[in-house]
Design an enzyme around this catalytic site. Structure first.
Site, PDB file in Angstrom:
ATOM      1  N   ASP A   1      -6.985 -34.557  14.391  1.00 33.32           N
ATOM      2  CA  ASP A   1      -8.098 -35.411  13.985  1.00 33.32           C
ATOM      3  C   ASP A   1      -9.396 -34.673  14.317  1.00 33.32           C
ATOM      4  O   ASP A   1      -9.381 -33.483  14.681  1.00 33.32           O
ATOM      5  CB  ASP A   1      -7.989 -36.813  14.608  1.00 33.32           C
ATOM      6  CG  ASP A   1      -8.288 -36.842  16.097  1.00 33.32           C
ATOM      7  OD1 ASP A   1      -8.566 -35.781  16.682  1.00 33.32           O
ATOM      8  OD2 ASP A   1      -8.245 -37.949  16.680  1.00 33.32           O
TER       9      ASP A   1
ATOM     10  N   CYS B   1      -5.478 -33.949  19.109  1.00 35.44           N
ATOM     11  CA  CYS B   1      -6.544 -34.945  19.012  1.00 35.44           C
ATOM     12  C   CYS B   1      -7.437 -34.736  20.237  1.00 35.44           C
ATOM     13  O   CYS B   1      -7.350 -33.701  20.897  1.00 35.44           O
ATOM     14  CB  CYS B   1      -5.991 -36.364  18.885  1.00 35.44           C
ATOM     15  SG  CYS B   1      -5.012 -36.944  20.293  1.00 35.44           S
ATOM     16  N   GLY B   2      -8.282 -35.699  20.533  1.00 38.01           N
ATOM     17  CA  GLY B   2      -9.225 -35.487  21.633  1.00 38.01           C
ATOM     18  C   GLY B   2      -8.524 -35.304  22.970  1.00 38.01           C
ATOM     19  O   GLY B   2      -8.752 -34.333  23.693  1.00 38.01           O
ATOM     20  N   THR B   3      -7.660 -36.250  23.304  1.00 39.13           N
ATOM     21  CA  THR B   3      -6.924 -36.170  24.571  1.00 39.13           C
ATOM     22  C   THR B   3      -5.495 -35.682  24.403  1.00 39.13           C
ATOM     23  O   THR B   3      -4.842 -35.334  25.397  1.00 39.13           O
ATOM     24  CB  THR B   3      -6.829 -37.577  25.201  1.00 39.13           C
ATOM     25  OG1 THR B   3      -6.163 -38.430  24.244  1.00 39.13           O
ATOM     26  CG2 THR B   3      -8.207 -38.134  25.544  1.00 39.13           C
TER      27      THR B   3
ATOM     28  N   GLY C   1      -3.084 -39.993  21.775  1.00 34.69           N
ATOM     29  CA  GLY C   1      -2.790 -40.724  20.541  1.00 34.69           C
ATOM     30  C   GLY C   1      -1.782 -39.989  19.680  1.00 34.69           C
ATOM     31  O   GLY C   1      -0.830 -40.592  19.154  1.00 34.69           O
TER      32      GLY C   1
ATOM     33  N   HIS D   1      13.994 -27.761  28.644  1.00 32.89           N
ATOM     34  CA  HIS D   1      14.730 -28.977  29.003  1.00 32.89           C
ATOM     35  C   HIS D   1      14.691 -30.052  27.932  1.00 32.89           C
ATOM     36  O   HIS D   1      15.641 -30.823  27.811  1.00 32.89           O
ATOM     37  CB  HIS D   1      14.152 -29.579  30.303  1.00 32.89           C
ATOM     38  CG  HIS D   1      14.478 -28.778  31.523  1.00 32.89           C
ATOM     39  ND1 HIS D   1      14.330 -29.273  32.799  1.00 32.89           N
ATOM     40  CD2 HIS D   1      14.954 -27.509  31.658  1.00 32.89           C
ATOM     41  CE1 HIS D   1      14.694 -28.341  33.679  1.00 32.89           C
ATOM     42  NE2 HIS D   1      15.068 -27.264  33.012  1.00 32.89           N
ATOM     43  N   ASN D   2      13.602 -30.140  27.198  1.00 36.07           N
ATOM     44  CA  ASN D   2      13.420 -31.265  26.267  1.00 36.07           C
ATOM     45  C   ASN D   2      13.545 -30.854  24.806  1.00 36.07           C
ATOM     46  O   ASN D   2      13.473 -31.710  23.925  1.00 36.07           O
ATOM     47  CB  ASN D   2      12.062 -31.937  26.485  1.00 36.07           C
ATOM     48  CG  ASN D   2      11.783 -32.238  27.946  1.00 36.07           C
ATOM     49  OD1 ASN D   2      10.911 -31.631  28.558  1.00 36.07           O
ATOM     50  ND2 ASN D   2      12.552 -33.138  28.535  1.00 36.07           N
TER      51      ASN D   2
ATOM     52  N   HIS E   1      21.047 -30.434  29.151  1.00 36.44           N
ATOM     53  CA  HIS E   1      19.839 -30.939  28.488  1.00 36.44           C
ATOM     54  C   HIS E   1      20.151 -31.435  27.075  1.00 36.44           C
ATOM     55  O   HIS E   1      19.532 -32.367  26.585  1.00 36.44           O
ATOM     56  CB  HIS E   1      18.762 -29.852  28.472  1.00 36.44           C
ATOM     57  CG  HIS E   1      18.457 -29.347  29.844  1.00 36.44           C
ATOM     58  ND1 HIS E   1      17.897 -30.148  30.815  1.00 36.44           N
ATOM     59  CD2 HIS E   1      18.667 -28.137  30.421  1.00 36.44           C
ATOM     60  CE1 HIS E   1      17.753 -29.445  31.931  1.00 36.44           C
ATOM     61  NE2 HIS E   1      18.226 -28.236  31.727  1.00 36.44           N
TER      62      HIS E   1
ATOM     63  N   ARG F   1      21.358 -34.981  27.288  1.00 37.08           N
ATOM     64  CA  ARG F   1      20.279 -35.933  27.537  1.00 37.08           C
ATOM     65  C   ARG F   1      19.468 -36.204  26.266  1.00 37.08           C
ATOM     66  O   ARG F   1      19.049 -37.334  26.018  1.00 37.08           O
ATOM     67  CB  ARG F   1      19.390 -35.403  28.670  1.00 37.08           C
ATOM     68  CG  ARG F   1      20.138 -35.412  29.996  1.00 37.08           C
ATOM     69  CD  ARG F   1      19.504 -34.580  31.060  1.00 37.08           C
ATOM     70  NE  ARG F   1      20.375 -34.552  32.238  1.00 37.08           N
ATOM     71  CZ  ARG F   1      20.223 -33.708  33.247  1.00 37.08           C
ATOM     72  NH1 ARG F   1      19.251 -32.812  33.247  1.00 37.08           N
ATOM     73  NH2 ARG F   1      21.052 -33.750  34.263  1.00 37.08           N
TER      74      ARG F   1
HETATM   75  C1  RB5 Z   1     -10.952 -39.987  18.759  1.00 42.04           C
HETATM   76  O1  RB5 Z   1     -12.191 -40.394  19.196  1.00 42.04           O
HETATM   77  C2  RB5 Z   1      -9.938 -40.033  19.876  1.00 42.04           C
HETATM   78  O2  RB5 Z   1      -9.643 -41.348  20.202  1.00 42.04           O
HETATM   79  C3  RB5 Z   1      -8.681 -39.280  19.492  1.00 42.04           C
HETATM   80  O3  RB5 Z   1      -9.013 -37.970  19.166  1.00 42.04           O
HETATM   81  C4  RB5 Z   1      -7.599 -39.180  20.535  1.00 42.04           C
HETATM   82  O4  RB5 Z   1      -8.106 -38.681  21.733  1.00 42.04           O
HETATM   83  C5  RB5 Z   1      -6.765 -40.374  20.703  1.00 42.04           C
HETATM   84  O5  RB5 Z   1      -5.858 -40.438  21.514  1.00 42.04           O
END
Ligand code: RB5
Length: 148
Positions: free
Chosen positions: A13, A71-73, A76, A104-105, A139, A142
């Site tokens: 994203d 994505c940002g973190t 998501g 392992h995964n 593994h 599992r």
């Molecule tokens: C977008 O602002 C942010 O929510 C998305 O990139 C992500 O980090 C969601 O988990």
């Protein structure tokens, strides 16, 4: 896919565009990997589930053998991707986790956070993740339990 090359399906994203562009430069230099870029390539706000879906579908159809979602973190994208049976998406912040996610995964999708992981660390994570084989054995059992 040509020869023994793997296709890596990539999507992100707006929170992952910059990091993806950096990692694409790295991937373009690898003769063993072909890139399937499923978007996005600008900073306009989009919804990450759509882009997770694109990568998951590419893997599940056999069009790609592994995936990269940003994505940002990374949260998501990993939540969305892991809704798809057969997808094992691993959000990694370090090389150790990346290595173990393969050993392992048998993770088939690497997830990164474009706003939380620096580009050099992300590049090292991606290299480790692409190189590390699945260890199999206990593994495998599992993983089969997760799919049952
Ligand atoms: C977008 O602002 C942010 O929510 C998305 O990139 C992500 O980090 C969601 O988990």
């Amino acid at each position: 896919m040509s020869g023994n090359n793997r296709v890596i399906a990539i999507a992100n994203d707006h929170g992952g565009t910059l990091l993806k562009q950096h990692l694409l430069e790295q991937l373009h230099d690898r003769p063993d990997v072909e890139i399937l870029d499923l978007g996005v390539n600008d900073a306009e706000s989009v919804d990450y589930p759509e882009y997770a879906k694109r990568v998951c579908r590419a893997l599940l159809s056999g069009e790609a053998q592994c995936g990269l979602l940003i994505c940002g973190t990374g949260l998501g994208m990993s939540m969305a991707a892991n809704r798809y049976p057969g997808i094992r998406a691993a959000l990694c912040h370090d090389e150790y986790t990346a290595r173990l996610s393969r050993q392992h995964n048998d993770a088939n999708v690497l997830v990164l956070g474009g706003r939380v992981t620096g580009s050099a660390v992300a590049a090292a994570i991606l290299d480790v993740w692409l190189a590390e084989p699945f260890a199999g054995g206990r593994h495998q059992r599992r993983i089969e339990q997760m799919d049952a």
